[in-house]
Design a protein around this motif. Structure first.
Motif, PDB file in Angstrom:
ATOM      1  N   VAL A 144       0.853  -1.188   0.000  1.00  0.00           N
ATOM      2  CA  VAL A 144       0.000   0.000   0.000  1.00  0.00           C
ATOM      3  C   VAL A 144       0.890   1.239   0.000  1.00  0.00           C
ATOM      4  CG1 VAL A 144      -1.733   1.283   1.327  1.00  0.00           C
ATOM      5  CG2 VAL A 144      -1.870  -1.210   1.178  1.00  0.00           C
ATOM      6  N   LYS A 145       0.546   2.220  -0.813  1.00  0.00           N
ATOM      7  CA  LYS A 145       1.306   3.471  -0.892  1.00  0.00           C
ATOM      8  C   LYS A 145       1.134   4.265   0.404  1.00  0.00           C
ATOM      9  CE  LYS A 145       0.902   3.862  -5.898  1.00  0.00           C
ATOM     10  NZ  LYS A 145       0.431   4.695  -7.010  1.00  0.00           N
ATOM     11  N   PRO A 146       1.988   5.267   0.638  1.00  0.00           N
ATOM     12  CA  PRO A 146       1.875   6.092   1.848  1.00  0.00           C
ATOM     13  C   PRO A 146       0.510   6.769   1.948  1.00  0.00           C
ATOM     14  CG  PRO A 146       3.964   6.507   0.749  1.00  0.00           C
ATOM     15  CD  PRO A 146       3.146   5.643  -0.172  1.00  0.00           C
ATOM     16  N   ASN A 147       0.081   7.019   3.178  1.00  0.00           N
ATOM     17  CA  ASN A 147      -1.199   7.679   3.435  1.00  0.00           C
ATOM     18  C   ASN A 147      -1.248   9.075   2.813  1.00  0.00           C
ATOM     19  OD1 ASN A 147      -2.045   5.498   4.937  1.00  0.00           O
ATOM     20  ND2 ASN A 147      -1.676   6.456   6.915  1.00  0.00           N
ATOM     21  N   VAL A 148      -2.448   9.461   2.393  1.00  0.00           N
ATOM     22  CA  VAL A 148      -2.720  10.816   1.922  1.00  0.00           C
ATOM     23  C   VAL A 148      -3.874  11.359   2.745  1.00  0.00           C
ATOM     24  CG1 VAL A 148      -1.878  10.416  -0.424  1.00  0.00           C
ATOM     25  CG2 VAL A 148      -4.273  10.019   0.097  1.00  0.00           C
ATOM     26  N   THR A 149      -4.041  12.659   2.709  1.00  0.00           N
ATOM     27  CA  THR A 149      -5.132  13.271   3.461  1.00  0.00           C
ATOM     28  C   THR A 149      -6.385  13.343   2.583  1.00  0.00           C
ATOM     29  OG1 THR A 149      -4.611  15.512   2.732  1.00  0.00           O
ATOM     30  CG2 THR A 149      -3.479  14.706   4.730  1.00  0.00           C
ATOM     31  N   MET A 150      -7.519  13.507   3.227  1.00  0.00           N
ATOM     32  CA  MET A 150      -8.777  13.685   2.479  1.00  0.00           C
ATOM     33  C   MET A 150      -8.683  14.933   1.615  1.00  0.00           C
ATOM     34  SD  MET A 150     -10.886  11.273   2.614  1.00  0.00           S
ATOM     35  CE  MET A 150     -12.307  12.051   1.881  1.00  0.00           C
ATOM     36  N   LYS A 151      -8.001  15.950   2.102  1.00  0.00           N
ATOM     37  CA  LYS A 151      -7.845  17.192   1.340  1.00  0.00           C
ATOM     38  C   LYS A 151      -7.139  16.913   0.010  1.00  0.00           C
ATOM     39  CE  LYS A 151      -7.221  21.928   2.487  1.00  0.00           C
ATOM     40  NZ  LYS A 151      -7.027  22.845   3.569  1.00  0.00           N
ATOM     41  N   GLU A 152      -6.143  16.019   0.031  1.00  0.00           N
ATOM     42  CA  GLU A 152      -5.424  15.659  -1.194  1.00  0.00           C
ATOM     43  C   GLU A 152      -6.338  14.882  -2.149  1.00  0.00           C
ATOM     44  OE1 GLU A 152      -0.813  15.094   0.002  1.00  0.00           O
ATOM     45  OE2 GLU A 152      -2.247  13.823   1.087  1.00  0.00           O
TER      46      GLU A 152
END
Length: 117
Positions: A5-13
């Motif tokens: 799994v790729k690194p976490n992103v924010t909902m904003k992204e």
């Protein structure tokens, strides 16, 4: 085994991406390209969009996706490739994992331009 799994992103992204459903009206060859095909896509706008997709060679007959609905990222910067301008990106499944890609598509027909998410 699934890819990591790729690194976490924010909902904003995530909210920055505009992913919409559209109907592939026409699939045309780009003769000088080894991978690109020119898609004409109805995204519910006044004019159909040209979206270039690297699907040549993924199917015996790339025109078999004409008339099908699929998901597209529609807010990418326009990109010049092989003398054409692409106004979005086909959102398909499988290429990064080395399998023959399939379309990401709705389970039933929806209005062109409907947003995912």
């Amino acid at each position: 085994m699934a890819a990591p799994v790729k690194p976490n992103v924010t909902m904003k992204e995530i909210e920055k991406l505009d992913i919409r459903c559209g109907t592939i009206l026409k699939v045309e060859d780009i003769p000088k390209s080894k991978s690109l095909m020119k898609l004409t896509v109805d995204l519910g706008e006044e004019e159909a969009r040209t979206i270039l997709a690297g699907i040549k060679g993924e199917r015996e007959d790339p025109t078999e996706i004409e008339g099908k609905q699929a998901l597209f990222i529609v807010n990418l910067e326009p990109r010049e490739m092989m003398g054409y301008t692409s106004h979005g990106m086909l959102f398909d499944i499988g290429f990064e994992d080395g399998i023959t890609p399939v379309l990401a598509m709705p389970e039933k027909e929806v209005k062109n331009g409907v947003r995912a998410g």
